[in-house]
Design a protein around this motif. Structure first.
Motif, PDB file in Angstrom:
ATOM      1  N   ARG A 215      19.340 -24.303 -19.881  1.00  0.00           N
ATOM      2  CA  ARG A 215      20.574 -24.991 -19.496  1.00  0.00           C
ATOM      3  C   ARG A 215      21.481 -25.202 -20.693  1.00  0.00           C
ATOM      4  O   ARG A 215      22.698 -25.032 -20.602  1.00  0.00           O
ATOM      5  CB  ARG A 215      20.245 -26.339 -18.846  1.00  0.00           C
ATOM      6  CG  ARG A 215      19.757 -26.241 -17.416  1.00  0.00           C
ATOM      7  CD  ARG A 215      19.818 -27.597 -16.720  1.00  0.00           C
ATOM      8  NE  ARG A 215      18.982 -28.585 -17.381  1.00  0.00           N
ATOM      9  CZ  ARG A 215      17.718 -28.809 -17.095  1.00  0.00           C
ATOM     10  NH1 ARG A 215      17.133 -28.091 -16.137  1.00  0.00           N
ATOM     11  NH2 ARG A 215      17.027 -29.734 -17.727  1.00  0.00           N
ATOM     12  N   LYS A 219      23.895 -22.043 -19.960  1.00  0.00           N
ATOM     13  CA  LYS A 219      24.735 -22.677 -18.929  1.00  0.00           C
ATOM     14  C   LYS A 219      24.442 -22.082 -17.550  1.00  0.00           C
ATOM     15  O   LYS A 219      23.360 -22.224 -17.032  1.00  0.00           O
ATOM     16  CB  LYS A 219      26.218 -22.523 -19.278  1.00  0.00           C
ATOM     17  CG  LYS A 219      26.578 -22.904 -20.707  1.00  0.00           C
ATOM     18  CD  LYS A 219      26.410 -24.371 -20.984  1.00  0.00           C
ATOM     19  CE  LYS A 219      26.875 -24.714 -22.399  1.00  0.00           C
ATOM     20  NZ  LYS A 219      26.572 -26.100 -22.752  1.00  0.00           N
ATOM     21  N   ASN A 220      25.449 -21.396 -16.980  1.00  0.00           N
ATOM     22  CA  ASN A 220      25.307 -20.815 -15.637  1.00  0.00           C
ATOM     23  C   ASN A 220      24.962 -19.328 -15.655  1.00  0.00           C
ATOM     24  O   ASN A 220      25.016 -18.667 -14.608  1.00  0.00           O
ATOM     25  CB  ASN A 220      26.606 -21.008 -14.838  1.00  0.00           C
ATOM     26  CG  ASN A 220      26.951 -22.463 -14.633  1.00  0.00           C
ATOM     27  OD1 ASN A 220      26.071 -23.277 -14.342  1.00  0.00           O
ATOM     28  ND2 ASN A 220      28.219 -22.795 -14.787  1.00  0.00           N
TER      29      ASN A 220
END
Length: 253
Positions: A215, A219-220
């Protein structure tokens, strides 16, 4: 004539006042934008420092945890010590040198993971089904670029050896590494043991560490799936390195 002059003067005065007000508003907006940009820069700088501190803290706990597991494996099967120490030397080199880097290449991380699997093999019978497969496009431009967080493969591999059913006739562990379309992925599956694993203090640390690191760093741009299907535990990790690199370049990191 005098009335026309007065009207013209009033009109010009109002027009001048409007221009002054508009200029003042533009100045205020410009200052507000600068303040916002400075605030955003300060925020991102602070966020980066916090993330770096979190990663340093996680990794300082991760490496001793890995050492302990490896040494326990070697100690329990002394007759294979020479072979295990050869693989351990490669693993130690990676941990001591490569893992200090912020990023490594997918090629380096996969080679490290294969050495780690060889060390874990001494825990199991020669008859146990251990399937290792690599599906790699070495022509992919990102394969040799340092974009992968080091030691990202540890948790999934160690979890499989820890929880696999080593006694069942149809027991197995399967590890598949892939690098295609600028993405790194690994799938680890194993037959679940019916025996309850003895819980130790701080057990399960690696699981939380992996998701936390992913994370913070990606991130994404990653997907981590874990599920059970017909008494088989399956974990699949995929990291889109192209998207991640694009975002890094766009943000100037």
């Amino acid at each position: 004539m005098q009335e026309n002059n007065t009207t013209t003067f009033i009109f010009l005065a109002i027009l001048l006042l409007l221009i002054v007000i508009i200029c003042f508003m533009i100045y205020q907006l410009t200052q507000a934008k600068k303040a916002k940009d400075n605030a955003e820069k300060s925020f991102y700088a602070l966020e980066a420092k916090v993330n770096d501190l979190q990663l340093e803290n996680l990794e300082s706990k991760l490496n001793p945890h890995l050492f302990k597991n490896i040494l326990n494996s070697i100690q329990s099967h002394a007759y294979q010590t020479y072979f295990a120490l050869d693989k351990l030397a490669n693993v130690l080199d990676y941990i001591l040198y490569e893992s200090k880097k912020k990023f490594v290449t997918a090629k380096e991380e996969i080679n490290f993971a294969l050495n780690l699997i060889e060390i874990n093999k001494i825990k199991i019978s020669p008859l146990f089904e251990l399937k290792i497969k690599t599906n790699i496009n070495e022509d992919d431009k990102l394969y040799d670029q340092p974009l992968l967080a080091p030691l990202i493969s540890i948790d999934l591999i160690e979890n499989a050896f820890k929880h696999a059913d080593l006694q069942s006739a149809d027991a197995f562990i399967s590890v598949v590494f892939e690098f295609r379309d600028n993405a790194f992925s690994m799938t680890v599956s194993n037959k679940i043991s019916d025996k309850k694993v003895l819980k130790k203090e701080r057990s399960g640390f690696g699981h939380a560490t992996l998701e936390h690191r992913l994370r913070i760093i990606y991130k994404n741009n990653f997907k981590l799936d874990k599920f059970v299907e017909n008494d088989v535990y399956i974990a699949h990790l995929k990291i889109d390195l192209l998207e991640y690199k694009t975002e890094m370049l766009a943000s100037g990191r």
